[in-house]
Design an enzyme around this catalytic site. Structure first.
Site, PDB file in Angstrom:
ATOM      1  N   CYS A 119       1.033  -1.231   0.088  1.00 65.13           N
ATOM      2  CA  CYS A 119       0.045   0.078   0.037  1.00 65.13           C
ATOM      3  C   CYS A 119       0.859   1.130   0.033  1.00 65.13           C
ATOM      4  O   CYS A 119       0.382   2.349  -0.208  1.00 65.13           O
ATOM      5  CB  CYS A 119      -0.965  -0.064   1.376  1.00 65.13           C
ATOM      6  N   HIS A 252      -3.274   7.406   1.827  1.00 66.55           N
ATOM      7  CA  HIS A 252      -3.486   6.124   1.275  1.00 66.55           C
ATOM      8  C   HIS A 252      -4.971   5.746   1.935  1.00 66.55           C
ATOM      9  O   HIS A 252      -5.277   6.187   3.209  1.00 66.55           O
ATOM     10  CB  HIS A 252      -2.726   5.031   1.940  1.00 66.55           C
ATOM     11  N   ASN A 282     -10.192  -0.032  -0.234  1.00 64.39           N
ATOM     12  CA  ASN A 282      -8.566   0.051  -0.188  1.00 64.39           C
ATOM     13  C   ASN A 282      -8.200  -0.470  -1.666  1.00 64.39           C
ATOM     14  O   ASN A 282      -8.298  -1.738  -1.721  1.00 64.39           O
ATOM     15  CB  ASN A 282      -8.186  -0.744   1.179  1.00 64.39           C
TER      16      ASN A 282
HETATM   17  O1  UT7 Z   1      -3.603  -0.847   3.740  1.00 69.90           O
HETATM   18  C1  UT7 Z   1      -2.868  -1.185   4.322  1.00 69.90           C
HETATM   19  C2  UT7 Z   1      -3.078  -0.981   5.675  1.00 69.90           C
HETATM   20  N1  UT7 Z   1      -4.098  -1.372   6.238  1.00 69.90           N
HETATM   21  C3  UT7 Z   1      -4.728  -0.978   7.341  1.00 69.90           C
HETATM   22  O2  UT7 Z   1      -4.462   0.024   7.593  1.00 69.90           O
HETATM   23  C4  UT7 Z   1      -5.870  -1.674   7.959  1.00 69.90           C
HETATM   24  C5  UT7 Z   1      -5.904  -1.393   9.391  1.00 69.90           C
HETATM   25  N2  UT7 Z   1      -6.815  -1.979  10.238  1.00 69.90           N
HETATM   26  C6  UT7 Z   1      -8.199  -1.623  10.303  1.00 69.90           C
HETATM   27  O3  UT7 Z   1      -8.447  -0.663   9.390  1.00 69.90           O
HETATM   28  C7  UT7 Z   1      -9.212  -2.061  11.158  1.00 69.90           C
HETATM   29  O4  UT7 Z   1      -8.533  -2.901  12.271  1.00 69.90           O
HETATM   30  C8  UT7 Z   1     -10.135  -3.250  10.806  1.00 69.90           C
HETATM   31  C9  UT7 Z   1     -11.300  -2.245   9.859  1.00 69.90           C
HETATM   32  C10 UT7 Z   1      -9.727  -4.215   9.701  1.00 69.90           C
HETATM   33  C11 UT7 Z   1     -10.823  -3.737  11.567  1.00 69.90           C
HETATM   34  O5  UT7 Z   1     -11.465  -2.993  12.496  1.00 69.90           O
HETATM   35  P1  UT7 Z   1     -11.529  -3.131  14.152  1.00 69.90           P
HETATM   36  O6  UT7 Z   1     -12.223  -2.046  14.701  1.00 69.90           O
HETATM   37  O7  UT7 Z   1      -9.930  -3.114  14.301  1.00 69.90           O
HETATM   38  O8  UT7 Z   1     -12.053  -4.372  14.357  1.00 69.90           O
HETATM   39  P2  UT7 Z   1     -11.707  -5.719  15.072  1.00 69.90           P
HETATM   40  O9  UT7 Z   1     -10.702  -6.407  14.001  1.00 69.90           O
HETATM   41  O10 UT7 Z   1     -11.374  -5.389  16.473  1.00 69.90           O
HETATM   42  O11 UT7 Z   1     -13.100  -6.565  15.267  1.00 69.90           O
HETATM   43  C12 UT7 Z   1     -14.262  -5.987  15.992  1.00 69.90           C
HETATM   44  C13 UT7 Z   1     -15.177  -7.096  15.806  1.00 69.90           C
HETATM   45  C14 UT7 Z   1     -14.870  -8.603  16.005  1.00 69.90           C
HETATM   46  O12 UT7 Z   1     -15.687  -9.253  16.838  1.00 69.90           O
HETATM   47  P3  UT7 Z   1     -15.807  -9.678  18.487  1.00 69.90           P
HETATM   48  O13 UT7 Z   1     -14.562 -10.449  18.647  1.00 69.90           O
HETATM   49  O14 UT7 Z   1     -15.868  -8.237  18.999  1.00 69.90           O
HETATM   50  O15 UT7 Z   1     -16.824 -10.112  18.843  1.00 69.90           O
HETATM   51  C15 UT7 Z   1     -14.851  -9.109  14.773  1.00 69.90           C
HETATM   52  O16 UT7 Z   1     -14.840 -10.508  14.579  1.00 69.90           O
HETATM   53  O17 UT7 Z   1     -15.890  -7.152  14.760  1.00 69.90           O
HETATM   54  C16 UT7 Z   1     -15.756  -8.619  13.922  1.00 69.90           C
HETATM   55  N3  UT7 Z   1     -15.637  -8.446  12.718  1.00 69.90           N
HETATM   56  C17 UT7 Z   1     -16.746  -8.064  11.757  1.00 69.90           C
HETATM   57  N4  UT7 Z   1     -18.222  -7.984  11.905  1.00 69.90           N
HETATM   58  C18 UT7 Z   1     -18.682  -7.950  10.786  1.00 69.90           C
HETATM   59  C19 UT7 Z   1     -14.677  -8.445  12.033  1.00 69.90           C
HETATM   60  N5  UT7 Z   1     -14.642  -8.002  10.672  1.00 69.90           N
HETATM   61  C20 UT7 Z   1     -16.255  -8.087  10.398  1.00 69.90           C
HETATM   62  C21 UT7 Z   1     -17.077  -7.842   9.368  1.00 69.90           C
HETATM   63  N6  UT7 Z   1     -18.556  -7.653   9.498  1.00 69.90           N
HETATM   64  N7  UT7 Z   1     -16.769  -7.880   8.062  1.00 69.90           N
END
Ligand code: UT7
Length: 325
Positions: A119, A252, A282
């Site tokens: 990225c 980005h 993205n």
């Molecule tokens: O391009 C290269 C650079 N990449 C980035 O900059 C990405 C960086 N990371 C992020 O943007 C975020 O970490 C994400 C968008 C990937 C995830 O957001 P988050 O707020 O960190 O969510 P999380 O991974 O902590 O997940 C929270 C909850 C989890 O459930 P529990 O454990 O709280 O019950 C996940 O299982 O959300 C759940 N979850 C979803 N729920 C519905 C994860 N993906 C999904 C989904 N739909 N698609």
């Protein structure tokens, strides 16, 4: 007088198929995987993405974006002495996308190579091209970011497959007397390779490993907010400018929360952040040139304005560039 490398033209291309969050949620539901428009919008800001579809590769998308950038610059393909393509989803193992796009454009002779910094790839490619143009060793460079991440997504992993889309963006760099790229900075930390990777390779005619995107989202998020602020300050300092001089931040487009958090820490208002993540998702190395071209064509970004570009990606890699457009 010293040579400055200026952006002479921008172009971009999105494949026609749009996939809304609801479309994607319906697709995942068929395999018993739950997601929703509400979750995706709240956590990322993404509302839709474009998918290239079968048989369409990153060379196809990159060629369209390159032709539009050349037209915008008022140049012919034959005027280009260097093509650098930033991509993690090339058409072939070799030759490079840059060689394949040069072949399509019909402008042999100049140097062609790809940059693999995921990225952060466009910032890497822009910084390398800037050095060539500033040194006078090439006159006009095409810098392209092009990706078909839909082809490496694991649609059984809802935490990653909702984030990415396909697209391409390009700029033509050429010599000028003032402005252009004012400063750039590139960094990496290979110790963190495992938090964002696609760990597959070809071995004896077969794919070994897992050729699907893997990401520890929270780990990348934490790194992103830390390194992006630092590298943005680094390029501002190098150029003797402050955040108050920035007309537009063109980050980005991974996650609206990361983009706005970084802007806030730098003291840049949300209204001065180019935001296309809602409509493109993205698109990895394509995201910055795609966002830039979108903002230029919408009349937001104008000639003479100061732009701050920044990105972080797999590697980890990260970088920023400050430029007078
Ligand atoms: O391009 C290269 C650079 N990449 C980035 O900059 C990405 C960086 N990371 C992020 O943007 C975020 O970490 C994400 C968008 C990937 C995830 O957001 P988050 O707020 O960190 O969510 P999380 O991974 O902590 O997940 C929270 C909850 C989890 O459930 P529990 O454990 O709280 O019950 C996940 O299982 O959300 C759940 N979850 C979803 N729920 C519905 C994860 N993906 C999904 C989904 N739909 N698609």
């Amino acid at each position: 007088m010293s040579i400055h490398s200026r952006i002479l033209g921008t172009g971009s291309y999105l494949p026609p198929e749009t996939v809304s969050n609801d479309d994607l949620a319906a697709r995942l539901a068929r395999d018993g995987i739950e997601t929703s428009d509400a979750w995706i919008v709240e956590r990322t800001g993404i509302r839709q993405r474009h998918f290239a579809g079968p048989g369409v590769g990153s060379v196809d998308l990159g060629e369209h974006a390159a032709r539009r950038a050349l037209q915008d610059a008022g140049l012919q393909a034959q005027d280009i002495d260097l093509i650098i393509v930033a991509t993690s989803t090339p058409d072939m193992i070799f030759p490079s996308n840059a060689a394949l796009i040069q072949g399509r454009l019909g402008c042999p002779g100049g140097a062609v190579f790809d940059v693999q910094a995921v990225c952060a790839g466009f910032i890497y490619a822009l910084s390398v091209a800037d050095q060539f143009v500033r040194s006078g060793s090439v006159r006009h460079a095409l810098v392209i970011g092009t990706e078909v991440f839909s082809q490496i997504l694991d649609f059984s992993d809802r935490a990653t497959c909702v984030l990415f889309g396909d697209g391409a963006g390009a700029v033509v760099l050429g010599p000028g007397e003032r402005g252009g790229v004012l400063s750039s900075a590139l960094h990496g930390d290979g110790r963190q390779a495992s938090i964002l990777c696609t760990p597959g390779r070809i071995e004896g005619g077969k794919v070994s490993g897992r050729p699907f995107l893997h990401m520890d989202g929270q780990a990348v998020f934490k790194q992103a907010v830390h390194v992006l602020e630092g590298v943005a300050r680094e390029v501002l300092d190098k150029a003797g400018r402050t955040a108050a001089d920035v007309d537009w931040m063109v980050p980005h487009q991974a996650n609206i929360r990361i983009m706005l958090h970084t802007a806030k820490k730098l003291g840049i208002a949300a209204e001065r952040v180019v935001q296309t993540v809602a409509w493109h998702g993205n698109t990895s190395a394509a995201s910055i040139p795609l966002a830039l071209d979108t903002a230029v064509r919408a009349g937001q970004v104008r000639r003479g304005q100061t732009l701050l570009l920044e990105a972080v990606g797999g590697g980890l890699t990260w970088g920023a560039a400050l430029l007078e457009f």
